[in-house]
Design a protein around this motif. Structure first.
Motif, PDB file in Angstrom:
ATOM      1  N   ASP A 147       0.724  -1.281   0.038  1.00 21.15           N
ATOM      2  CA  ASP A 147       0.111  -0.214   0.047  1.00 21.15           C
ATOM      3  C   ASP A 147       0.758   1.370  -0.028  1.00 21.15           C
ATOM      4  OD1 ASP A 147      -2.719  -0.955  -0.082  1.00 21.15           O
ATOM      5  OD2 ASP A 147      -1.965  -1.940   2.038  1.00 21.15           O
ATOM      6  N   LEU A 148       1.724   1.606   0.819  1.00 26.03           N
ATOM      7  CA  LEU A 148       2.459   2.751   1.166  1.00 26.03           C
ATOM      8  C   LEU A 148       3.346   2.981   0.020  1.00 26.03           C
ATOM      9  CD1 LEU A 148       3.156   5.360   2.696  1.00 26.03           C
ATOM     10  CD2 LEU A 148       4.799   3.927   4.024  1.00 26.03           C
ATOM     11  N   PHE A 149       4.274   1.899  -0.401  1.00 26.58           N
ATOM     12  CA  PHE A 149       5.204   2.025  -1.538  1.00 26.58           C
ATOM     13  C   PHE A 149       4.390   2.114  -2.626  1.00 26.58           C
ATOM     14  CE2 PHE A 149       8.703  -0.469   0.956  1.00 26.58           C
ATOM     15  CZ  PHE A 149       8.671   0.551   1.759  1.00 26.58           C
ATOM     16  N   PRO A 150       3.416   1.671  -3.038  1.00 28.55           N
ATOM     17  CA  PRO A 150       2.808   1.962  -4.533  1.00 28.55           C
ATOM     18  C   PRO A 150       2.105   3.217  -4.763  1.00 28.55           C
ATOM     19  CG  PRO A 150       2.099  -0.318  -3.847  1.00 28.55           C
ATOM     20  CD  PRO A 150       3.000   0.432  -2.778  1.00 28.55           C
ATOM     21  N   LEU A 151       1.567   3.987  -3.409  1.00 29.74           N
ATOM     22  CA  LEU A 151       1.110   5.288  -3.430  1.00 29.74           C
ATOM     23  C   LEU A 151       2.373   6.126  -3.569  1.00 29.74           C
ATOM     24  CD1 LEU A 151      -1.509   4.964  -0.468  1.00 29.74           C
ATOM     25  CD2 LEU A 151      -1.965   5.458  -2.984  1.00 29.74           C
ATOM     26  N   LEU A 152       3.396   6.048  -3.079  1.00 31.20           N
ATOM     27  CA  LEU A 152       4.565   6.872  -3.119  1.00 31.20           C
ATOM     28  C   LEU A 152       4.978   6.789  -4.734  1.00 31.20           C
ATOM     29  CD1 LEU A 152       6.428   6.236   0.167  1.00 31.20           C
ATOM     30  CD2 LEU A 152       5.434   8.519  -0.676  1.00 31.20           C
ATOM     31  N   ARG A 153       4.852   5.719  -5.292  1.00 28.76           N
ATOM     32  CA  ARG A 153       5.336   5.619  -6.619  1.00 28.76           C
ATOM     33  C   ARG A 153       4.477   6.397  -7.477  1.00 28.76           C
ATOM     34  NH1 ARG A 153       9.601   1.752  -7.864  1.00 28.76           N
ATOM     35  NH2 ARG A 153       9.778   0.241  -6.128  1.00 28.76           N
ATOM     36  N   ARG A 154       3.194   6.347  -7.104  1.00 32.45           N
ATOM     37  CA  ARG A 154       2.353   6.969  -7.952  1.00 32.45           C
ATOM     38  C   ARG A 154       2.277   8.495  -8.018  1.00 32.45           C
ATOM     39  NH1 ARG A 154      -2.300   4.626  -6.203  1.00 32.45           N
ATOM     40  NH2 ARG A 154      -1.676   2.958  -7.104  1.00 32.45           N
ATOM     41  N   ARG A 155       2.577   9.150  -6.770  1.00 31.45           N
ATOM     42  CA  ARG A 155       2.354  10.367  -6.488  1.00 31.45           C
ATOM     43  C   ARG A 155       3.705  11.155  -6.383  1.00 31.45           C
ATOM     44  NH1 ARG A 155      -2.727  11.119  -7.333  1.00 31.45           N
ATOM     45  NH2 ARG A 155      -4.267   9.992  -5.931  1.00 31.45           N
ATOM     46  N   CYS A 156       4.767  10.523  -6.153  1.00 29.44           N
ATOM     47  CA  CYS A 156       6.119  11.361  -6.096  1.00 29.44           C
ATOM     48  C   CYS A 156       6.489  11.610  -7.527  1.00 29.44           C
ATOM     49  CB  CYS A 156       7.123  10.620  -5.268  1.00 29.44           C
ATOM     50  SG  CYS A 156       7.158  10.279  -3.635  1.00 29.44           S
ATOM     51  N   GLU A 157       7.450  12.862  -7.483  1.00 28.93           N
ATOM     52  CA  GLU A 157       7.907  13.494  -8.649  1.00 28.93           C
ATOM     53  C   GLU A 157       9.084  12.907  -9.152  1.00 28.93           C
ATOM     54  OE1 GLU A 157       7.634  17.569  -8.133  1.00 28.93           O
ATOM     55  OE2 GLU A 157       5.503  17.708  -7.583  1.00 28.93           O
ATOM     56  N   PRO A 158       9.554  13.035 -10.213  1.00 31.79           N
ATOM     57  CA  PRO A 158      10.793  12.167 -10.846  1.00 31.79           C
ATOM     58  C   PRO A 158      11.884  12.631  -9.927  1.00 31.79           C
ATOM     59  CG  PRO A 158       9.530  13.015 -12.724  1.00 31.79           C
ATOM     60  CD  PRO A 158       8.768  13.349 -11.659  1.00 31.79           C
ATOM     61  N   PRO A 159      12.021  14.114  -9.622  1.00 32.92           N
ATOM     62  CA  PRO A 159      13.067  14.624  -9.116  1.00 32.92           C
ATOM     63  C   PRO A 159      13.291  14.129  -7.544  1.00 32.92           C
ATOM     64  CG  PRO A 159      12.010  16.525 -10.089  1.00 32.92           C
ATOM     65  CD  PRO A 159      11.168  15.296 -10.198  1.00 32.92           C
ATOM     66  N   ASP A 160      12.103  13.475  -7.091  1.00 36.92           N
ATOM     67  CA  ASP A 160      12.129  12.910  -5.744  1.00 36.92           C
ATOM     68  C   ASP A 160      13.101  11.715  -5.772  1.00 36.92           C
ATOM     69  OD1 ASP A 160      10.290  15.187  -4.938  1.00 36.92           O
ATOM     70  OD2 ASP A 160       8.472  13.766  -5.079  1.00 36.92           O
ATOM     71  N   GLU A 161      13.026  10.739  -6.882  1.00 37.75           N
ATOM     72  CA  GLU A 161      14.011   9.650  -7.026  1.00 37.75           C
ATOM     73  C   GLU A 161      13.319   8.671  -6.036  1.00 37.75           C
ATOM     74  OE1 GLU A 161      18.142  10.523  -6.643  1.00 37.75           O
ATOM     75  OE2 GLU A 161      18.144  11.186  -8.750  1.00 37.75           O
ATOM     76  N   ILE A 162      12.025   8.680  -5.823  1.00 32.96           N
ATOM     77  CA  ILE A 162      11.449   7.537  -4.942  1.00 32.96           C
ATOM     78  C   ILE A 162      11.617   6.261  -5.244  1.00 32.96           C
ATOM     79  CG2 ILE A 162       9.144   7.586  -5.527  1.00 32.96           C
ATOM     80  CD1 ILE A 162      10.314   8.354  -1.811  1.00 32.96           C
ATOM     81  N   GLY A 163      11.795   6.065  -6.356  1.00 32.45           N
ATOM     82  CA  GLY A 163      11.807   4.637  -6.831  1.00 32.45           C
ATOM     83  C   GLY A 163      13.024   4.147  -6.393  1.00 32.45           C
ATOM     84  N   LYS A 164      14.322   4.795  -6.284  1.00 33.85           N
ATOM     85  CA  LYS A 164      15.623   4.132  -6.057  1.00 33.85           C
ATOM     86  C   LYS A 164      15.372   3.739  -4.504  1.00 33.85           C
ATOM     87  CE  LYS A 164      18.418   6.584  -9.134  1.00 33.85           C
ATOM     88  NZ  LYS A 164      19.721   7.659  -9.409  1.00 33.85           N
ATOM     89  N   ALA A 165      14.584   4.802  -3.718  1.00 31.09           N
ATOM     90  CA  ALA A 165      14.592   4.584  -2.144  1.00 31.09           C
ATOM     91  C   ALA A 165      13.677   3.405  -2.084  1.00 31.09           C
ATOM     92  CB  ALA A 165      13.992   5.900  -1.492  1.00 31.09           C
ATOM     93  N   ILE A 166      12.638   3.101  -2.615  1.00 28.58           N
ATOM     94  CA  ILE A 166      11.660   1.857  -2.401  1.00 28.58           C
ATOM     95  C   ILE A 166      12.463   0.744  -2.797  1.00 28.58           C
ATOM     96  CG2 ILE A 166       9.571   0.909  -3.239  1.00 28.58           C
ATOM     97  CD1 ILE A 166       8.353   3.806  -3.227  1.00 28.58           C
ATOM     98  N   ASP A 167      13.244   0.685  -3.803  1.00 31.36           N
ATOM     99  CA  ASP A 167      13.820  -0.540  -4.334  1.00 31.36           C
ATOM    100  C   ASP A 167      14.859  -0.979  -3.180  1.00 31.36           C
ATOM    101  OD1 ASP A 167      12.430  -0.540  -6.611  1.00 31.36           O
ATOM    102  OD2 ASP A 167      14.101   0.373  -8.010  1.00 31.36           O
ATOM    103  N   ARG A 168      15.562   0.073  -2.626  1.00 23.93           N
ATOM    104  CA  ARG A 168      16.551  -0.404  -1.593  1.00 23.93           C
ATOM    105  C   ARG A 168      15.735  -0.937  -0.313  1.00 23.93           C
ATOM    106  NH1 ARG A 168      20.415   3.791   1.910  1.00 23.93           N
ATOM    107  NH2 ARG A 168      20.247   2.527   3.854  1.00 23.93           N
ATOM    108  N   LEU A 169      14.656  -0.128  -0.040  1.00 21.70           N
ATOM    109  CA  LEU A 169      13.866  -0.797   1.020  1.00 21.70           C
ATOM    110  C   LEU A 169      13.296  -2.208   1.103  1.00 21.70           C
ATOM    111  CD1 LEU A 169      12.105   2.445   2.079  1.00 21.70           C
ATOM    112  CD2 LEU A 169      13.979   1.415   3.233  1.00 21.70           C
ATOM    113  N   VAL A 170      12.833  -2.438  -0.320  1.00 19.31           N
ATOM    114  CA  VAL A 170      12.239  -3.648  -0.711  1.00 19.31           C
ATOM    115  C   VAL A 170      13.477  -4.815  -0.555  1.00 19.31           C
ATOM    116  CG1 VAL A 170      11.202  -5.098  -2.521  1.00 19.31           C
ATOM    117  CG2 VAL A 170      10.332  -2.747  -1.966  1.00 19.31           C
ATOM    118  N   GLY A 171      14.578  -4.279  -1.129  1.00 21.74           N
ATOM    119  CA  GLY A 171      15.703  -5.313  -1.053  1.00 21.74           C
ATOM    120  C   GLY A 171      15.965  -5.452   0.540  1.00 21.74           C
ATOM    121  N   ASP A 172      15.964  -4.428   1.407  1.00 18.80           N
ATOM    122  CA  ASP A 172      16.189  -4.424   3.006  1.00 18.80           C
ATOM    123  C   ASP A 172      15.053  -5.614   3.388  1.00 18.80           C
ATOM    124  OD1 ASP A 172      18.121  -3.055   3.034  1.00 18.80           O
ATOM    125  OD2 ASP A 172      17.006  -1.308   3.763  1.00 18.80           O
ATOM    126  N   HIS A 173      13.731  -5.500   2.859  1.00 14.00           N
ATOM    127  CA  HIS A 173      12.731  -6.528   3.455  1.00 14.00           C
ATOM    128  C   HIS A 173      13.215  -8.083   3.045  1.00 14.00           C
ATOM    129  CE1 HIS A 173       9.313  -3.117   3.547  1.00 14.00           C
ATOM    130  NE2 HIS A 173      10.388  -2.998   4.250  1.00 14.00           N
TER     131      HIS A 173
END
Length: 203
Positions: free
Chosen positions: A91-117
């Motif tokens: 839920d949270l990560f998909p919403l962030l991917r949808r709402r964040c802007e390209p300069p936020d680079e949220i995809g890189k952060a989420i990929d790192r966190l999913v790897g942590d999981h």
């Protein structure tokens, strides 16, 4: 990855629970009433994880760990942690991917966190097994078990620091009230709770 901008002085319904003065002692599962403010619930869950890490450290260093702490941490790992990870990944990560802007680079952060999981998925069962042995009346942790617990604590603390510095600020900045309402409902459903009669973020 840069910190989320523009958070200072942010007011309104997305204000963090950290500012409300209702913080618990983190010695019990996060209060489900906080699900009306899902980002507050995440914040409190992170504080709870930090307390669990402190308990794990005490267990790892004690000659005779306290049985209460062993049982408490086991309950967290078995019952609370899986829900928290699902809240984020489904839920949270998909919403962030949808709402964040390209300069936020949220995809890189989420990929790192999913790897942590995924790393946590591998680390958690041996820690659970060691604690279960203690709960059944076993002696203190073996050197190998202590090493696994210490590694788990270090990984978890680094993960929490990153989430608190990047993910939650961007969630407060980018998610809409409708997003937060949906997030609240999904998290409640995951815990077998019905719709509240009134929600903070009704859109």
């Amino acid at each position: 990855m840069r910190p989320a901008p523009g958070l200072a002085g942010k007011e309104g319904p997305m204000r963090s629970h950290a500012d409300t003065g209702r913080r618990s002692d983190c010695l019990r599962p996060t209060d489900p009433e906080l699900l009306s403010d899902p980002l507050a619930f995440f914040h409190e869950d992170h504080l709870r994880e930090r307390e669990i890490c402190a308990m794990l450290e005490r267990i790892a260093t004690a000659d005779v760990p306290r049985s209460f702490e062993v049982t408490h941490v086991l309950g967290f790992l078995r019952d609370e942690l899986p829900l928290h990870l699902e809240d984020e990944e489904q839920d949270l990560f998909p919403l962030l991917r949808r709402r964040c802007e390209p300069p936020d680079e949220i995809g890189k952060a989420i990929d790192r966190l999913v790897g942590d999981h995924r790393r946590s998925d591998a680390q958690t069962p041996p820690v659970e097994a060691a604690l279960a042995r203690l709960e059944r009346g076993g002696d203190g942790l073996s050197p190998d078990e202590r090493e696994r617990v210490v590694a788990y604590v270090g990984h978890t603390r680094n993960h929490l620091i990153f989430e608190n510095a990047i993910i939650l600020p961007f969630a407060r900045l980018r998610l809409t009230d409708s997003d937060l309402h949906t997030l609240s409902l999904r998290m409640r459903q995951r815990r077998g709770l019905g719709r509240p009669t009134e929600t903070t973020h009704a859109g």
